[in-house]
Design an enzyme around this catalytic site. Structure first.
Site, PDB file in Angstrom:
ATOM      1  N   HIS A   1      73.930 -44.208   6.444  1.00  0.00           N
ATOM      2  CA  HIS A   1      72.801 -44.829   6.139  1.00  0.00           C
ATOM      3  C   HIS A   1      72.426 -44.708   4.694  1.00  0.00           C
ATOM      4  O   HIS A   1      72.273 -43.703   4.145  1.00  0.00           O
ATOM      5  CB  HIS A   1      71.785 -44.095   7.072  1.00  0.00           C
ATOM      6  CG  HIS A   1      70.270 -44.477   6.635  1.00  0.00           C
ATOM      7  ND1 HIS A   1      69.785 -44.750   7.737  1.00  0.00           N
ATOM      8  CD2 HIS A   1      69.506 -44.794   5.617  1.00  0.00           C
ATOM      9  CE1 HIS A   1      68.517 -45.637   7.301  1.00  0.00           C
ATOM     10  NE2 HIS A   1      68.469 -45.443   6.005  1.00  0.00           N
TER      11      HIS A   1
ATOM     12  N   ASP B   1      71.543 -52.033  15.376  1.00  0.00           N
ATOM     13  CA  ASP B   1      70.275 -50.874  14.977  1.00  0.00           C
ATOM     14  C   ASP B   1      69.045 -51.077  15.940  1.00  0.00           C
ATOM     15  O   ASP B   1      67.929 -50.799  15.311  1.00  0.00           O
ATOM     16  CB  ASP B   1      69.834 -50.946  13.376  1.00  0.00           C
ATOM     17  CG  ASP B   1      69.225 -49.641  12.915  1.00  0.00           C
ATOM     18  OD1 ASP B   1      69.569 -48.777  13.827  1.00  0.00           O
ATOM     19  OD2 ASP B   1      68.613 -49.838  12.001  1.00  0.00           O
TER      20      ASP B   1
ATOM     21  N   LYS C   1      78.359 -39.904  11.222  1.00  0.00           N
ATOM     22  CA  LYS C   1      77.095 -40.535  10.600  1.00  0.00           C
ATOM     23  C   LYS C   1      76.492 -39.586   9.439  1.00  0.00           C
ATOM     24  O   LYS C   1      76.271 -38.662   9.749  1.00  0.00           O
ATOM     25  CB  LYS C   1      76.174 -40.954  11.725  1.00  0.00           C
ATOM     26  CG  LYS C   1      74.995 -41.579  11.394  1.00  0.00           C
ATOM     27  CD  LYS C   1      75.154 -43.129  10.897  1.00  0.00           C
ATOM     28  CE  LYS C   1      74.049 -43.823  10.045  1.00  0.00           C
ATOM     29  NZ  LYS C   1      73.138 -44.445  10.872  1.00  0.00           N
TER      30      LYS C   1
ATOM     31  N   HIS D   1      76.391 -50.568  16.182  1.00  0.00           N
ATOM     32  CA  HIS D   1      75.169 -49.442  15.418  1.00  0.00           C
ATOM     33  C   HIS D   1      73.952 -49.570  16.577  1.00  0.00           C
ATOM     34  O   HIS D   1      73.340 -50.566  16.515  1.00  0.00           O
ATOM     35  CB  HIS D   1      74.678 -49.940  14.166  1.00  0.00           C
ATOM     36  CG  HIS D   1      73.899 -49.031  13.556  1.00  0.00           C
ATOM     37  ND1 HIS D   1      73.957 -48.408  12.408  1.00  0.00           N
ATOM     38  CD2 HIS D   1      72.554 -48.555  14.033  1.00  0.00           C
ATOM     39  CE1 HIS D   1      73.032 -47.620  12.076  1.00  0.00           C
ATOM     40  NE2 HIS D   1      72.188 -47.502  13.204  1.00  0.00           N
TER      41      HIS D   1
ATOM     42  N   HIS E   1      73.704 -51.317   8.321  1.00  0.00           N
ATOM     43  CA  HIS E   1      72.528 -52.129   8.444  1.00  0.00           C
ATOM     44  C   HIS E   1      72.279 -52.517   6.873  1.00  0.00           C
ATOM     45  O   HIS E   1      71.387 -52.170   6.394  1.00  0.00           O
ATOM     46  CB  HIS E   1      71.501 -51.645   9.214  1.00  0.00           C
ATOM     47  CG  HIS E   1      71.259 -50.082   8.908  1.00  0.00           C
ATOM     48  ND1 HIS E   1      71.087 -49.319   7.801  1.00  0.00           N
ATOM     49  CD2 HIS E   1      70.935 -49.006   9.774  1.00  0.00           C
ATOM     50  CE1 HIS E   1      70.880 -48.185   7.913  1.00  0.00           C
ATOM     51  NE2 HIS E   1      70.820 -48.021   9.015  1.00  0.00           N
TER      52      HIS E   1
ATOM     53  N   HIS F   1      70.842 -47.356  18.895  1.00  0.00           N
ATOM     54  CA  HIS F   1      70.304 -46.061  19.106  1.00  0.00           C
ATOM     55  C   HIS F   1      69.812 -46.128  20.637  1.00  0.00           C
ATOM     56  O   HIS F   1      69.192 -46.903  21.099  1.00  0.00           O
ATOM     57  CB  HIS F   1      68.858 -45.885  18.398  1.00  0.00           C
ATOM     58  CG  HIS F   1      69.217 -45.782  16.840  1.00  0.00           C
ATOM     59  ND1 HIS F   1      69.303 -44.400  16.281  1.00  0.00           N
ATOM     60  CD2 HIS F   1      69.279 -46.690  16.024  1.00  0.00           C
ATOM     61  CE1 HIS F   1      69.746 -44.772  15.012  1.00  0.00           C
ATOM     62  NE2 HIS F   1      69.628 -45.969  14.824  1.00  0.00           N
ATOM     63  N   LEU F   2      70.447 -45.230  21.571  1.00  0.00           N
ATOM     64  CA  LEU F   2      70.284 -45.344  22.928  1.00  0.00           C
ATOM     65  C   LEU F   2      69.187 -44.204  23.621  1.00  0.00           C
ATOM     66  O   LEU F   2      68.805 -44.070  24.318  1.00  0.00           O
ATOM     67  CB  LEU F   2      71.613 -45.071  23.700  1.00  0.00           C
ATOM     68  CG  LEU F   2      72.261 -46.280  23.901  1.00  0.00           C
ATOM     69  CD1 LEU F   2      73.740 -46.116  24.519  1.00  0.00           C
ATOM     70  CD2 LEU F   2      71.701 -47.481  24.506  1.00  0.00           C
TER      71      LEU F   2
HETATM   72  C1  NCD Z   1      66.290 -45.491  13.257  1.00  0.00           C
HETATM   73  C2  NCD Z   1      65.819 -44.706  14.549  1.00  0.00           C
HETATM   74  O1  NCD Z   1      64.603 -44.890  14.975  1.00  0.00           O
HETATM   75  O2  NCD Z   1      66.477 -43.813  15.037  1.00  0.00           O
HETATM   76  N1  NCD Z   1      65.285 -46.522  12.733  1.00  0.00           N
HETATM   77  C3  NCD Z   1      65.287 -47.445  12.101  1.00  0.00           C
HETATM   78  O3  NCD Z   1      64.412 -47.962  11.618  1.00  0.00           O
HETATM   79  N2  NCD Z   1      66.231 -48.191  12.051  1.00  0.00           N
HETATM   80  C4  NCD Z   1      67.045 -44.373  12.670  1.00  0.00           C
HETATM   81  C5  NCD Z   1      67.604 -45.634  11.547  1.00  0.00           C
HETATM   82  O4  NCD Z   1      69.092 -46.155  11.865  1.00  0.00           O
HETATM   83  O5  NCD Z   1      67.533 -45.541  10.114  1.00  0.00           O
HETATM   84 ZN    ZN Z   2      70.133 -46.974  13.111  1.00  0.00          ZN
END
Ligand code: NCD
Ligand code: ZN
Length: 343
Positions: free
Chosen positions: A136, A247, A99, A13, A174, A15-16
């Site tokens: 989520h 995450d 997702k 999991h 998460h 975010h890139l």
């Molecule tokens: C994530 C994001 O910033 O893209 N933020 C986070 O707090 N985890 C989005 C997400 O996974 O909820």
């Molecule tokens: Zn996330």
């Protein structure tokens, strides 16, 4: 124990982001992980196979020379995702999950699902072709306390969903509560969960230590100590339903240190090191490899990695900031030390 070697881990999991932000963060992940499930919450969101494949190319182009990394793509589910789009995604061989963001639940979730009733056709095909739903799991109702949103989601959305789609593979992303850990333990084997390093290491006090701490704000939000302990117990239990998902969610410092700061912690700079700290604190370093490098691959039906990484128990100091698209990122533990180091 001062040194451990484990199979190279994967991040299930991540975010890139895109563009210059992608170039800034990708090396941190590629230095540690062989593969990652890449979240689709870009602007605009990655809602089609064509968009996911184009994003995959941009990620491949951003990998620094000499590094190896395989992005595992996902689609962003909307009220309008068609059955055909799911078939295309599966046939591409590059898309490994879809997702579900409840609309408004988190960063860039405005195009998310308003009502799962609109997604029946897509979910039926996912169940049939074995494409996992990555959830989520928080309700968005303004009247539900922010600390209860995951627990309420389990009863209101998750149970009915699994009842209706009994063969659907689901990753409860998460998890942050004992309720979620207990739910996953009791669920069928095709229901799994990711756990972040920050939810293993911190409870909600970390948001308020000596003042408000925007860099410790993420969604789902940190919970009470009893929940953190339940997550640690799940992570070290060698139950293959629980595996690593950082995450890591980068936001520029100016977007975090604000009167309305963004949710998300940046942990990619030290992700496996932070997990090693959490497992070491629980005297369970022997359980790290299964959690980080084996169970996730098995769940997604992918081979485990054949190379290794080595971690040493040597404290090092995290930089105060990391350059990020004309601004900076403040990584988790900025200016402080981490007990484990990647060799
Ligand atoms: C994530 C994001 O910033 O893209 N933020 C986070 O707090 N985890 C989005 C997400 O996974 O909820
Ligand atoms: Zn996330």
């Amino acid at each position: 124990m001062t040194t451990i070697s484990i199979r190279r881990p994967d991040d299930w999991h991540l975010h890139l982001r895109d563009g210059a932000a992608l170039k800034a963060v990708l090396p941190d992940t590629a230095a540690r992980f062989a593969r990652a499930i890449v979240m689709p919450n870009l602007r605009p969101p990655v809602t089609t196979t064509a968009l996911a494949l184009a994003y995959r190319q941009r990620i491949l182009q951003a990998i620094p020379a000499g590094m190896q990394f395989e992005p595992l793509m996902t689609l962003y589910l909307t009220d309008n995702t068609s059955a055909d789009e799911i078939v295309r995604a599966k046939e591409s061989g590059m898309i490994h999950g879809v997702k579900l963001y409840p609309a408004g639940a988190t960063t860039n979730s405005d195009s998310g699902v308003s009502n799962l009733g609109h997604c029946v056709k897509a979910l039926e095909v996912m169940e049939k072709v074995g494409l996992p739903l990555l959830v989520h799991a928080e309700v968005t109702d303004a009247h539900v306390d922010v600390f209860d949103r995951e627990k309420v989601f389990i009863d209101k959305i998750m149970r009915p969903l699994l009842q209706k789609f009994q063969g659907l593979k689901v990753v409860f992303e998460h998890i942050t509560t004992k309720d979620a850990a207990d739910f996953v333990i009791a669920a069928e084997d095709h229901i799994a969960a990711t756990i972040t390093a920050h939810h293993l290491l911190m409870n909600r006090n970390a948001m308020f230590t000596g003042g408000i701490r925007p860099h410790h704000y993420c969604l789902p939000v940190l919970k009470r100590e009893e929940h953190r302990q339940a997550l640690v117990n799940a992570a070290i239990s060698a139950n293959p339903k629980f595996f690593l998902g950082t995450d890591s969610a980068p936001h520029a410092r100016s977007a975090k240190e604000s009167s309305c700061g963004c949710a998300g912690m940046y942990t990619a700079h030290a992700a496996i090191e932070l997990y090693a700290e959490a497992f070491d604190a629980a005297n369970a370093l022997d359980k790290l490899e299964g959690f980080a490098s084996i169970y996730g691959a098995n769940f997604y039906g992918l081979p485990v990695n054949e190379t290794n990484i080595t971690l040493q128990k040597t404290a090092w100091t995290v930089p105060e900031s990391i350059p990020y698209d004309g601004d900076v990122l403040v990584p988790l533990r900025a200016g402080q030390s981490i007990a484990w180091k990647l060799a």
